[in-house]
Design an enzyme around this catalytic site. Structure first.
Site, PDB file in Angstrom:
ATOM      1  N   ASP A  86       4.233  10.995   3.071  1.00 29.00           N
ATOM      2  CA  ASP A  86       3.206  10.240   2.349  1.00 29.00           C
ATOM      3  C   ASP A  86       2.204   9.667   3.341  1.00 29.00           C
ATOM      4  O   ASP A  86       2.575   9.000   4.307  1.00 29.00           O
ATOM      5  CB  ASP A  86       3.889   9.112   1.557  1.00 29.00           C
ATOM      6  N   GLY A  99      -0.161  -0.734  -3.405  1.00 36.00           N
ATOM      7  CA  GLY A  99       0.612  -1.964  -3.422  1.00 36.00           C
ATOM      8  C   GLY A  99       0.661  -2.560  -4.816  1.00 36.00           C
ATOM      9  O   GLY A  99       0.461  -1.887  -5.814  1.00 36.00           O
ATOM     10  N   SER A 124       1.345   1.237  -9.486  1.00 36.94           N
ATOM     11  CA  SER A 124       2.354   0.209  -9.739  1.00 36.94           C
ATOM     12  C   SER A 124       2.300  -0.266 -11.181  1.00 36.94           C
ATOM     13  O   SER A 124       1.227  -0.532 -11.717  1.00 36.94           O
ATOM     14  CB  SER A 124       2.137  -1.003  -8.819  1.00 36.94           C
TER      15      SER A 124
END
EC number: 4.1.2.13
Length: 309
Positions: free
Chosen positions: A82, A181, A214
């Site tokens: 990644d 994030g 997320s």
């Protein structure tokens, strides 16, 4: 059961209108929780390693853990790098036996990104390894990825076509409004589905990738809040948006922050209820179970890939 590249997985995902989960791994318990969920759900699986995880756990340890998971479960698994930042790390991972790598040249001008990506593609394809690249810049912070909101840019559909044609890259991570994030924003999160549909129409049957997706389920939000693991002000991309993306050419959705929060909340719960606990099995075991539960939720309710192996 084997370590495989992403070609057939993505072909089936595109035709089936679902996405494959690419779950970031850092240690044995995380791998075990993810793999157990995928086995139980009979789902295709990508395990991916960031540069930070690679430094933390060592590539050889992570590869051997994945090989053990394949042997134990009989699953076909893609082992993916990644956000490889340069040719050298991609080459190292390919030489170490990874079956897929990402070269992230999104910080460079278009021609420079194309040249770097093409170099990685040529090296990888000669060795049966698939390559993901990125065009456009996602805001947010995750491991070594740091992009401010003012520097974020959405993917240009025409540039995406040029990029794929000139590089021969196997999949493309696009920027349509997600954030690395824990998702932070002013107002409601919005994904640019018109842009996604345009890119998908210009690149028919081509696998697109979403980073920064997320989306912590309410059950885990409450658990995180209760035991102090939630990041103040963070809010995820609504899961219905991710499901919609999976029906619009997105074949791979990266999942990392959700796993970290589930694991951390579980460990905090153990220490809150048993402050004197010092046996790692007693807090990492429940953490592994929390990872499994989170991954099963994603497979069934977000990715739509349960039973698709």
């Amino acid at each position: 059961m084997a370590l495989v590249n992403s070609t057939e997985m993505f072909k089936k995902a595109y035709e089936g209108g679902y996405a494959v989960g690419a779950f970031n791994v850092n240690n044995m318990e995380i791998i075990q929780g993810i793999v157990s969920a995928a086995q139980e759900e009979n789902a295709p699986l990508i395990l991916q390693v960031s540069a930070g995880a690679r430094k933390y756990a060592s590539p050889i340890y992570l590869k051997k853990l994945v090989e053990a998971a394949i042997e134990e479960t009989g699953l076909d698994i893609v082992l993916h790098l990644d956000h490889g930042e340069d040719f050298e790390i991609c080459k190292a991972c390919i030489d170490d036996g990874f079956s897929s790598v990402m070269i992230d040249g999104s910080k460079y001008p278009l021609d420079e990104n194309i040249a770097l990506t093409k170099r990685v593609v040529e090296y990888a394809h000669d060795r049966g390894v698939t390559v993901e690249a990125e065009l456009g810049k996602l805001a947010g912070v995750e491991d070594d990825v740091k992009v401010s909101a003012k520097d974020a840019t959405y993917t240009d559909p025409d540039e995406a076509v040029e990029f794929v044609e000139r590089t021969g890259v196997d999949s493309l991570a696009i920027a349509i409004g997600t954030s690395h994030g824990a998702y932070k924003f002013k107002g409601d999160p919005k994904l640019d589905f018109a842009r996604l549909e345009t890119i998908s129409a210009k690149l028919p049957n081509y696998p697109l990738v979403l980073h920064g997706a997320s989306s912590v389920p309410q059950e885990f939000v409450e658990l995180c809040n209760k035991y102090g693991a939630q990041i103040p002000g963070a809010q995820g991309v609504p899961e219905e948006m991710l499901r919609q993306a999976a029906h619009s050419g997105v074949c791979k959705i990266n999942i990392d922050t959700d796993l970290r929060l589930a694991l951390t909340a579980s460990i905090r719960k153990t220490f809150t209820e048993n402050p004197g606990e010092f046996d790692p099995r007693k807090y990492l075991g429940p953490g592994r179970d929390a990872i499994k539960k989170m991954v099963q939720h994603k497979i069934k309710n977000v990715l739509g890939c349960s039973g698709k192996r």
